[in-house]
Structure formats: structure tokens, C-alpha cells
Scaffold this motif. Structure first.
Motif, PDB file in Angstrom:
ATOM      1  N   LYS A  49       0.829  -1.201   0.000  1.00  0.00           N
ATOM      2  CA  LYS A  49       0.000   0.000   0.000  1.00  0.00           C
ATOM      3  C   LYS A  49       0.865   1.253   0.000  1.00  0.00           C
ATOM      4  O   LYS A  49       1.866   1.327   0.711  1.00  0.00           O
ATOM      5  N   GLU A  63      -4.600   3.703  -7.507  1.00  0.00           N
ATOM      6  CA  GLU A  63      -4.363   3.946  -6.081  1.00  0.00           C
ATOM      7  C   GLU A  63      -4.057   5.419  -5.864  1.00  0.00           C
ATOM      8  O   GLU A  63      -3.264   6.017  -6.601  1.00  0.00           O
ATOM      9  N   PRO A  65      -3.901   7.384  -2.102  1.00  0.00           N
ATOM     10  CA  PRO A  65      -4.209   7.440  -0.669  1.00  0.00           C
ATOM     11  C   PRO A  65      -4.932   8.708  -0.247  1.00  0.00           C
ATOM     12  O   PRO A  65      -5.772   8.670   0.652  1.00  0.00           O
ATOM     13  N   LYS A  67      -7.192  10.274  -1.755  1.00  0.00           N
ATOM     14  CA  LYS A  67      -8.614  10.180  -2.079  1.00  0.00           C
ATOM     15  C   LYS A  67      -9.213   8.851  -1.604  1.00  0.00           C
ATOM     16  O   LYS A  67     -10.348   8.523  -1.969  1.00  0.00           O
ATOM     17  N   HIS A  68      -8.421   8.098  -0.828  1.00  0.00           N
ATOM     18  CA  HIS A  68      -8.864   6.809  -0.293  1.00  0.00           C
ATOM     19  C   HIS A  68      -9.295   5.861  -1.418  1.00  0.00           C
ATOM     20  O   HIS A  68     -10.264   5.104  -1.290  1.00  0.00           O
ATOM     21  N   THR A  69      -8.566   5.921  -2.520  1.00  0.00           N
ATOM     22  CA  THR A  69      -8.843   5.065  -3.671  1.00  0.00           C
ATOM     23  C   THR A  69      -7.792   3.965  -3.735  1.00  0.00           C
ATOM     24  O   THR A  69      -6.588   4.243  -3.683  1.00  0.00           O
ATOM     25  N   ARG A  70      -8.234   2.727  -3.841  1.00  0.00           N
ATOM     26  CA  ARG A  70      -7.296   1.622  -3.975  1.00  0.00           C
ATOM     27  C   ARG A  70      -7.977   0.439  -4.648  1.00  0.00           C
ATOM     28  O   ARG A  70      -8.900  -0.152  -4.101  1.00  0.00           O
TER      29      ARG A  70
END
Length: 348
Positions: A49, A63, A65, A67-70
Motif C-alpha cells: 500500500k 491507487e 491514498p 482520495k482513499h482510492t485503492r
């Protein structure tokens, strides 16, 4: 196209690396052990991560972080080939290649048809029923490549793909791998320790040291103008740092060189080992001449490399006959000489 800004913190590594790879391009990632090369691949694949930055592939954010996108690793259009291939020992070559397709929901018949076509493309159609233990290292590598390519990834990651091959096998495999990588429109990132692999396969070289990218360029650009000791050692040249004032170059580690052309300010200087001549007596040359001691003597093919400890310390390349003529297996003073015309300088 890959556009990645990889920021993460591990126990022994702080990684901050930006990487751009066009579709159809092969980028070779080189660097010393523990510099972060394989970590970059694992971050791109989603196995690690990110702490910051982002990974974007073909305009899609995989990804971010902030935008809390993964996107989960198994849902990324990415294939990662490990250096030990990781073929399933109980499966045939055909079943190994079909595995990735089956894991993504492709029905068995279609997966087997595509796997057979991928093996044929790599000249392995006669080994479809063979299991890994009955294959050579080169055959196992091609099966692993077929397994990575059959899913038609948008990003192909290769971690030391030829590290397990012997020298006699590598030449043919390099040519075949280059052909395979140039066909699909995927972006390709290759991690390697081998300069020859990078030069033969890559459109661009990226050098990473201590978690940071220190040099980027075509293989010709990077090898012609190394910017770190690691790259200089990799390409086999002497790299010196100093400050130029006209035709005089004062070196950071001591000593002075005369240049053929004027320069000013901090510079890097490259001298090829073949341009360094050695003698036991001080030569009458009015160019760059200085004394030193024999530091190390190594045989390199049909040439001998001699490390001369002096100011500056430098490596020379001589014929094997010079070992006896100069008594290089004995201690004592040794003189090094370099013509000013053989000193290439450029900005750091």
C-alpha cells in the motif's frame, strides 16, 4: 500509459519514486541491492500500500491514498513475473498458462485455447503437456512469460526475468523477449542487475538508489554520462567529481586533472579505463600524470583491470602481458597517465 508517484515507508527503506511508461515502451529499472527496485514493482501491482502519491494506468486511478482510492491487486490489469517464475509444479505448461485466465473467470475451453496460442507464440507448443520439472530454465522462463502475457495486461512487470538463466541461454532469450515485449501495447517495467539486459531490452533506463531515482535516460544517454558511482561501476568507467576552472579540474577527493576544453563550476568527469596508461617510472608526458599504488588486479576477459590507489584513485585496463612487464603483483610506486583529450566532463 503508466503514470506513477510511489511513496511508501518500510522498515529499512523510504521510497519516493516517480515513473512514467508509455504504452509499448520498455523501461529498465536498475540499482544496487536493497535500493527499492522490486519494491516499486510490488507497489505498482498493489501488493504494497502507498503512503502517498498515486498509480494511474491508462487514465484510470488504481491507487491514491489522498482520495482513499485503492484497486485490489487481483482487479488491476497488471501482470507480475517473479524472477523464480513460480510455476505450479503439479500443472502442465498449458495449465500453468491458463491459470491466470481461469482465475479471472474465463471458461476452461477458452482459457486452454488462449494458453495454447500463447505457448505456440513462444515456440513452446510441443511442451504443452510437460510439467516444470522436465523443462529447462529457458523453457520455464518462456512459460512464465506466456502466463503473464495471456491475460493481455495493460502493465507488465518483470522482476529479474533472466537471473536464473545461464549465460549460454540468455542471448537467445533476450532476442525473443524483446520481440515479445515490442508486440503488445502494454507498458513494460523490467527490473534487472544486468546492464546487457537493460541495453538489449529497454527503451529507457531508470536508476534508483536508496529509494530515490538518480538518473533517467536512454541506455546510450545513461551509459555515456553516469551520474553516480553505481552507474559508473556498472558501465565500467571511472567517475570523478570536482570543480573546473578553465582547463584545470580540482577533484573533490584530491588531485587535479588538466582538461582539453575549458569548463567552470562543479562537474562530473569520466575516464575510460582503456585511456589510462601505466608505468613504473614517471613518464615525460606533460598531461595528467600522478603516482599511486597497485590496489587490485582483476582479469576481465582478454584484458586486465588494475586499480591504482592515488589522488585520484583510478582503474586502468591493460593487456595481460603488462602484468609481468609492470610487475603488477608486486607493491611499489606506479604511475598513471591520462591525456586531457580522454577526460569527458559534464554538469552533475
Amino acid at each position: 500509459m503508466l503514470d506513477a508517484d510511489i511513496q511508501l515507508r518500510l522498515s529499512r527503506l523510504s521510497l519516493d519514486a516517480k515513473l512514467t511508461v508509455d504504452a509499448g515502451e520498455v523501461v529498465a529499472l536498475l540499482g544496487p541491492n536493497a535500493s527499492g527496485k522490486s519494491t516499486v514493482l510490488r507497489a505498482l501491482a498493489g501488493l504494497l500500500k502507498l503512503a502517498g502519491g498515486k498509480v494511474e494506468l491508462d487514465g484510470v486511478i488504481l491507487e491514491d491514498p489522498a482520495k482513499h482510492t485503492r484497486v485490489a491487486p487481483e482487479k488491476r490489469p497488471i501482470a507480475l513475473m517473479f524472477q523464480d517464475y513460480l510455476l505450479f509444479p503439479h500443472l502442465s505448461a498449458l495449465e500453468n498458462v491458463a491459470f491466470g485466465l481461469r482465475a479471472r473467470g474465463t471458461d476452461r475451453r477458452e482459457a486452454r485455447d488462449k494458453a495454447a496460442a500463447a505457448l505456440e507464440r513462444l515456440g513452446l507448443d510441443g511442451l504443452a503437456a510437460a510439467r516444470p520439472r522436465s523443462m529447462s530454465g529457458g523453457q520455464q522462463q518462456r512459460v512464465a512469460i506466456a502466463r503473464a502475457l495471456v491475460t493481455e495486461p495493460r502493465l507488465l512487470l518483470l522482476d529479474e526475468p533472466m537471473a536464473a538463466l545461464d549465460v549460454s541461454t540468455k542471448t537467445g532469450i533476450r532476442h525473443q523477449l524483446r520481440t515479445v515485449l515490442s508486440e503488445p501495447r502494454a507498458a513494460n517495467v523490467l527490473v534487472t542487475h544486468d546492464l546487457l539486459d537493460a541495453v538489449a531490452l529497454a527503451d529507457k533506463m531508470v536508476v534508483i538508489e536508496n529509494g530515490a531515482i538518480v538518473q533517467t535516460g536512454t541506455p546510450a544517454e545513461v551509459t555515456a554520462r553516469p551520474r553516480s558511482r553505481y552507474v559508473a561501476d556498472l558501465t565500467g568507467v571511472n567517475l570523478l567529481r570536482g570543480t573546473a576552472r578553465g582547463t584545470a579540474l580540482d577533484l573533490d577527493d584530491g588531485g587535479r586533472l588538466i582538461l582539453a576544453d575549458e569548463a567552470n563550476g562543479p562537474v562530473l568527469a569520466v575516464v575510460t579505463p582503456a585511456a589510462v596508461s601505466l608505468s613504473r617510472q614517471r613518464p615525460e608526458d606533460e598531461g595528467n600524470v600522478w603516482p599511486g599504488q597497485v590496489g587490485a588486479v582483476d582479469l576481465l576477459g582478454d584484458r586486465v583491470r588494475v586499480r591504482v590507489d592515488g589522488k585520484p584513485a583510478i582503474t586502468a585496463e591493460v593487456m595481460p602481458s603488462a602484468v609481468d612487464e609492470l610487475k603488477l603483483d608486486h607493491a611499489g610506486e606506479l604511475w598513471a597517465a591520462v591525456p586531457p583529450s580522454e577526460v569527458t566532463v559534464y554538469e552533475p
